[in-house]
Write a protein that holds these residues in place. Sequence first.
Motif, short mmCIF file in Angstrom:
data_model
loop_
_atom_site.label_atom_id
_atom_site.label_comp_id
_atom_site.label_asym_id
_atom_site.label_seq_id
_atom_site.Cartn_x
_atom_site.Cartn_y
_atom_site.Cartn_z
N PRO A 35 -4.81 -3.73 1.52
CA PRO A 35 -4.02 -4.13 0.35
C PRO A 35 -3.98 -5.64 0.17
O PRO A 35 -3.65 -6.38 1.10
N LYS A 36 -4.32 -6.11 -1.02
CA LYS A 36 -4.18 -7.52 -1.39
C LYS A 36 -3.10 -7.58 -2.46
O LYS A 36 -3.24 -7.02 -3.54
N VAL A 37 -2.00 -8.29 -2.15
CA VAL A 37 -0.82 -8.32 -3.02
C VAL A 37 -0.60 -9.72 -3.55
O VAL A 37 -0.76 -10.71 -2.82
N PHE A 38 -0.23 -9.83 -4.84
CA PHE A 38 0.09 -11.13 -5.43
C PHE A 38 1.06 -10.92 -6.59
O PHE A 38 1.23 -9.82 -7.10
N TRP A 39 1.71 -12.00 -6.99
CA TRP A 39 2.64 -11.98 -8.13
C TRP A 39 1.90 -12.32 -9.40
O TRP A 39 1.18 -13.31 -9.48
N HIS A 40 2.06 -11.47 -10.43
CA HIS A 40 1.45 -11.71 -11.73
C HIS A 40 2.53 -12.19 -12.68
O HIS A 40 3.39 -11.42 -13.13
N GLU A 41 2.51 -13.47 -12.97
CA GLU A 41 3.61 -14.11 -13.70
C GLU A 41 3.74 -13.58 -15.12
O GLU A 41 4.85 -13.32 -15.60
N LEU A 52 5.98 -12.18 3.78
CA LEU A 52 5.80 -10.73 3.73
C LEU A 52 4.33 -10.40 3.91
O LEU A 52 3.47 -11.06 3.32
N PHE A 53 4.06 -9.35 4.69
CA PHE A 53 2.68 -9.01 5.00
C PHE A 53 2.46 -7.51 4.81
O PHE A 53 3.12 -6.69 5.44
N PHE A 54 1.55 -7.17 3.90
CA PHE A 54 1.14 -5.79 3.68
C PHE A 54 -0.14 -5.54 4.46
O PHE A 54 -1.06 -6.36 4.43
N TYR A 55 -0.21 -4.41 5.16
CA TYR A 55 -1.38 -4.12 5.98
C TYR A 55 -1.61 -2.61 6.01
O TYR A 55 -0.74 -1.82 5.62
N GLY A 108 -3.80 -11.77 5.73
CA GLY A 108 -2.51 -12.42 5.54
C GLY A 108 -2.57 -13.91 5.31
O GLY A 108 -1.67 -14.65 5.75
N LEU A 109 -3.59 -14.40 4.60
CA LEU A 109 -3.73 -15.84 4.41
C LEU A 109 -2.59 -16.36 3.53
O LEU A 109 -2.45 -15.96 2.38
N VAL A 110 -1.81 -17.27 4.08
CA VAL A 110 -0.66 -17.79 3.34
C VAL A 110 -0.40 -19.22 3.79
O VAL A 110 -0.57 -19.56 4.97
N TYR A 111 0.01 -20.05 2.84
CA TYR A 111 0.36 -21.45 3.10
C TYR A 111 1.86 -21.61 2.96
O TYR A 111 2.44 -21.20 1.96
N LYS A 112 2.49 -22.21 3.99
CA LYS A 112 3.94 -22.36 3.96
C LYS A 112 4.34 -23.54 4.83
O LYS A 112 3.89 -23.67 5.97
N SER A 146 -6.78 -4.40 7.89
CA SER A 146 -6.62 -5.61 7.08
C SER A 146 -5.49 -5.51 6.06
O SER A 146 -5.05 -4.43 5.67
N GLY A 147 -5.04 -6.70 5.62
CA GLY A 147 -3.99 -6.80 4.62
C GLY A 147 -3.80 -8.23 4.19
O GLY A 147 -4.63 -9.09 4.48
N SER A 148 -2.69 -8.50 3.52
CA SER A 148 -2.48 -9.81 2.90
C SER A 148 -1.04 -10.26 3.06
O SER A 148 -0.17 -9.49 3.46
N GLY A 149 -0.80 -11.52 2.74
CA GLY A 149 0.54 -12.09 2.85
C GLY A 149 0.99 -12.76 1.57
O GLY A 149 0.17 -13.24 0.78
N VAL A 150 2.30 -12.81 1.37
CA VAL A 150 2.89 -13.54 0.24
C VAL A 150 4.18 -14.20 0.72
O VAL A 150 4.82 -13.75 1.68
N VAL A 151 4.56 -15.27 0.04
CA VAL A 151 5.87 -15.87 0.26
C VAL A 151 6.88 -15.10 -0.59
O VAL A 151 6.62 -14.80 -1.75
N ASN A 152 8.03 -14.79 -0.02
CA ASN A 152 9.03 -13.97 -0.71
C ASN A 152 9.84 -14.80 -1.71
O ASN A 152 11.08 -14.84 -1.68
N GLU A 153 9.16 -15.44 -2.63
CA GLU A 153 9.79 -16.39 -3.54
C GLU A 153 10.76 -15.73 -4.52
O GLU A 153 11.62 -16.41 -5.11
N HIS A 154 10.68 -14.43 -4.69
CA HIS A 154 11.59 -13.73 -5.60
C HIS A 154 12.70 -12.99 -4.86
O HIS A 154 13.44 -12.20 -5.47
N GLY A 155 12.82 -13.22 -3.55
CA GLY A 155 13.93 -12.68 -2.78
C GLY A 155 13.98 -11.17 -2.73
O GLY A 155 15.06 -10.58 -2.85
#
Length: 516
Positions: free
Chosen positions: A241-247, A192-195, A119-123, A173-182
């Motif tokens: 799960p490693k989740v990210f936004w693909h622009e 948000l954290f997927f695990y 869940g590595l995330v910077y905020k 294990s899992g990953s984190g993202v900022v919910n920038e798209h609401g």
Amino acid sequence: MEKQIKIKADTLFLPICAGKKTELMECFCEGKKVMELQVPVDIQEKNGYHIDYYARFPVKQFIGKTLILRGHMPESFLEEIRNDAVCDTAASDRTDSDRPRRPRIHFTVQTGWINDPNGLVYKDGYFHLYFQYNPCDIAWENMCWGHAVSRDLLHWTQQDTVLYPDEHGTVFSGSGVVNEHGMLGLPESALLFFYTAAGACNRWCENDNSTQRLAYSLDGGATLQKMNWELATICKENRDPKVFWHEESRAYVMVLWLEKNDFGILRSDDLRNWRMTDRLTLDQAWECPDLIRLPGADGGAEWMFWSADGYYFWGTFDGFRFQTDGIRHEAYLGKLPYAAQTYAGVSDRVISVPWLRLPNRGTLYTGAMGLPRELSVVRLDGEKYLAQSLPLEWRKNCVPVDLTEMERGERLTYQYHGGEEVIELRVCLREDAQEMALRLGKDALTYDKKSGILSVNGTDYPIGCDVRDFSFLLDDVILEVTAKYDTIIGVFELQERECIIEIERDAFEKMQMNRM
């Protein structure tokens, strides 16, 4: 045995006798099972119940309610369970007793076992580091998510544990993202954290397979709430799960380990519904995947698929499929680093953190995190390389050391006090020098320019001929070595925490030492 305890304070303290045989402890509230843990217990009790430390469990949600704890524990164990502010101080006194015997800038937990970063995330100015955690022992078990924060990637503060095993399994294990798209009806500021909920890894759900699940935070990552959502099992033990936004393709992407050397790539427009668009087999790669976009030298993008051992594959990614030549590259010398993950929420940098598989040395914690490194692509003599550089924060915080104060004949010597300071020695070999020798107490490193072999305590690593630049960073028992413009990196465990650094001066054109 059974203990009933009415919760009056925010934290429940369990007495831990580290390294002993474990017993199952179940926790119930209002007739519902709320927790299951394997807890090591002292069954000898010759001189009273032995307590190495207290494991902390946030129980604010149960204040005013009665918890029932059951298990085949001695009565003396149950008597030592606490839920009061006085115990908070006592627990801190215990857990801080071994503080001098730990790294300063490589994160370690106060007590317990850690492995994969999650869940590595910077905020909002904080780097959040979640991690696989067993608060109840110095060995692997009870996988939870621990939590630490830092403003500078160097100094970390451990926070309350945020996720615990439940009826769906232990928390892998899992990953984190900022919910920038609401998405998901949550504010854009939510995290948000997927695990992975690892079925069959505890008695609670011993017949279940692994599923992917979701938690969120509305308070900046301090607490996580599990959502009623799951990604159904694709393969029995699919995980990480490693989740990210693909622009470019305007969708979220999940990379997931499936089985053996197989990985899946999935897409979603809403974070609820996912479909797999690619399944790929990668040579010897296994679990903890990451699909990483690095800025290219020409301003474009360089894509890299990463797996737990630090094996990575160059390729292209269009949001649906990853195309690769299949050539496996190795990011590390040696096997100490594992399961690295990159940060979300950092738009202008790619920052990676691995777990270091350090064994327990008679302390009350096991394992450490590697120093965060910034990833980039460099080209040397027309070839593409992955560089892993010390973070900018290190350069801002370190203090140069006057090397003239350390001369002793033909050798440079320095008394290193592990646990009290961190040092980095940067050297550049003279063009006509044939070899380098560095001694750190009982540990010895040599490099032969002609053969291209770096030897660490008798183990040989081929790094290429005519390498001239090296960096040696020491933090307690951890030695991180980089060379060739940061395209070679090895992490090793030292045999001694305190040692004399000795290095021959006449082999080097330049030397620089930095200290923190």
